[in-house]
Scaffold this motif. Sequence first.
Motif, PDB file in Angstrom:
ATOM      1  N   SER A  99      30.687  33.851  38.949  1.00  0.00           N
ATOM      2  CA  SER A  99      31.020  34.096  40.350  1.00  0.00           C
ATOM      3  C   SER A  99      32.056  33.295  40.784  1.00  0.00           C
ATOM      4  CB  SER A  99      29.514  33.843  41.152  1.00  0.00           C
ATOM      5  OG  SER A  99      28.468  34.519  40.616  1.00  0.00           O
ATOM      6  N   ARG A 100      32.011  32.204  40.430  1.00  0.00           N
ATOM      7  CA  ARG A 100      33.057  31.288  40.919  1.00  0.00           C
ATOM      8  C   ARG A 100      34.591  31.695  40.328  1.00  0.00           C
ATOM      9  NH1 ARG A 100      32.491  26.062  43.035  1.00  0.00           N
ATOM     10  NH2 ARG A 100      30.069  25.389  43.005  1.00  0.00           N
ATOM     11  N   GLU A 151      48.559  39.800  48.194  1.00  0.00           N
ATOM     12  CA  GLU A 151      48.680  40.870  48.894  1.00  0.00           C
ATOM     13  C   GLU A 151      48.899  40.645  50.281  1.00  0.00           C
ATOM     14  OE1 GLU A 151      45.569  43.320  47.547  1.00  0.00           O
ATOM     15  OE2 GLU A 151      46.162  43.110  45.580  1.00  0.00           O
ATOM     16  N   GLY A 152      48.694  39.385  50.746  1.00  0.00           N
ATOM     17  CA  GLY A 152      48.766  39.234  52.163  1.00  0.00           C
ATOM     18  C   GLY A 152      47.703  39.686  53.017  1.00  0.00           C
ATOM     19  N   GLU A 153      46.414  39.888  52.480  1.00  0.00           N
ATOM     20  CA  GLU A 153      45.097  40.488  53.319  1.00  0.00           C
ATOM     21  C   GLU A 153      44.524  39.068  54.048  1.00  0.00           C
ATOM     22  OE1 GLU A 153      42.640  42.323  50.660  1.00  0.00           O
ATOM     23  OE2 GLU A 153      44.144  43.785  49.968  1.00  0.00           O
ATOM     24  N   LEU A 154      44.635  38.055  53.625  1.00  0.00           N
ATOM     25  CA  LEU A 154      43.924  36.954  54.446  1.00  0.00           C
ATOM     26  C   LEU A 154      44.702  36.469  55.591  1.00  0.00           C
ATOM     27  CD1 LEU A 154      42.359  34.648  51.444  1.00  0.00           C
ATOM     28  CD2 LEU A 154      41.284  36.137  53.020  1.00  0.00           C
ATOM     29  N   ARG A 166      39.436  34.479  41.673  1.00  0.00           N
ATOM     30  CA  ARG A 166      40.393  35.701  41.337  1.00  0.00           C
ATOM     31  C   ARG A 166      40.696  36.679  42.651  1.00  0.00           C
ATOM     32  NH1 ARG A 166      37.546  36.343  36.307  1.00  0.00           N
ATOM     33  NH2 ARG A 166      36.654  38.277  37.174  1.00  0.00           N
ATOM     34  N   ARG A 167      39.667  36.825  43.086  1.00  0.00           N
ATOM     35  CA  ARG A 167      39.480  37.866  44.306  1.00  0.00           C
ATOM     36  C   ARG A 167      40.346  36.827  45.432  1.00  0.00           C
ATOM     37  NH1 ARG A 167      34.223  39.567  47.452  1.00  0.00           N
ATOM     38  NH2 ARG A 167      35.181  39.189  49.447  1.00  0.00           N
TER      39      ARG A 167
END
Length: 188
Positions: free
Chosen positions: A59-60, A73-76, A65-66
């Motif tokens: 999970s870590r 990708e600049g989503e955060l 990776r996520r």
Amino acid sequence: MPTEQFWNLAGFTPITLAFWIPGFIFHDWLVFLGWSWWQRGLAVMAFAALWAGLVERWSRHYLARRRKRALTEGELEDAQEALVPSPVEPQKLPVFATHEFWDYAFARLFGRARGVALKLFEFLFFMAFFYPSALVLGGAFSLLVVISLGLGAWQRRLLRRALEVGGQPGPALADACEPGGSRPRTTA
């Protein structure tokens, strides 16, 4: 080996399904093989420790990776600006002891032997839940509820004392306080 910090947060996510579903399958497999109750209890305890560690590790890695992919990708950046903090509503004092207070209570009661006492306590209740008697299962569960209610009363008394004095509660009581830690969340 699993860490408490991870599982305290992951306990309310779908990650727990990756832990519990194989755990139940493993237990059913041991029942099918005809193992006795104490052998199943020890085997499931060992399996739970190893499997929780593996699930945590996977999970870590997945979450790292996520996050890395979201950062590249600049989503955060857009998501962090859109976050609105939820208002903190006052809450009543806890009826059952919080996880942090259990640690505090074992440290106060057993001192340097806290780790041994905590592991022995967990082992005895874990094995009691595998014993093939509804009376033992009900008694162990009832005893666990009574102990938690008693520790909750101790925690409420310490919170009220900290509120009367006007000081800040200690770290063991911080779970029942506002995020700023300035005063306990109470309605009364």
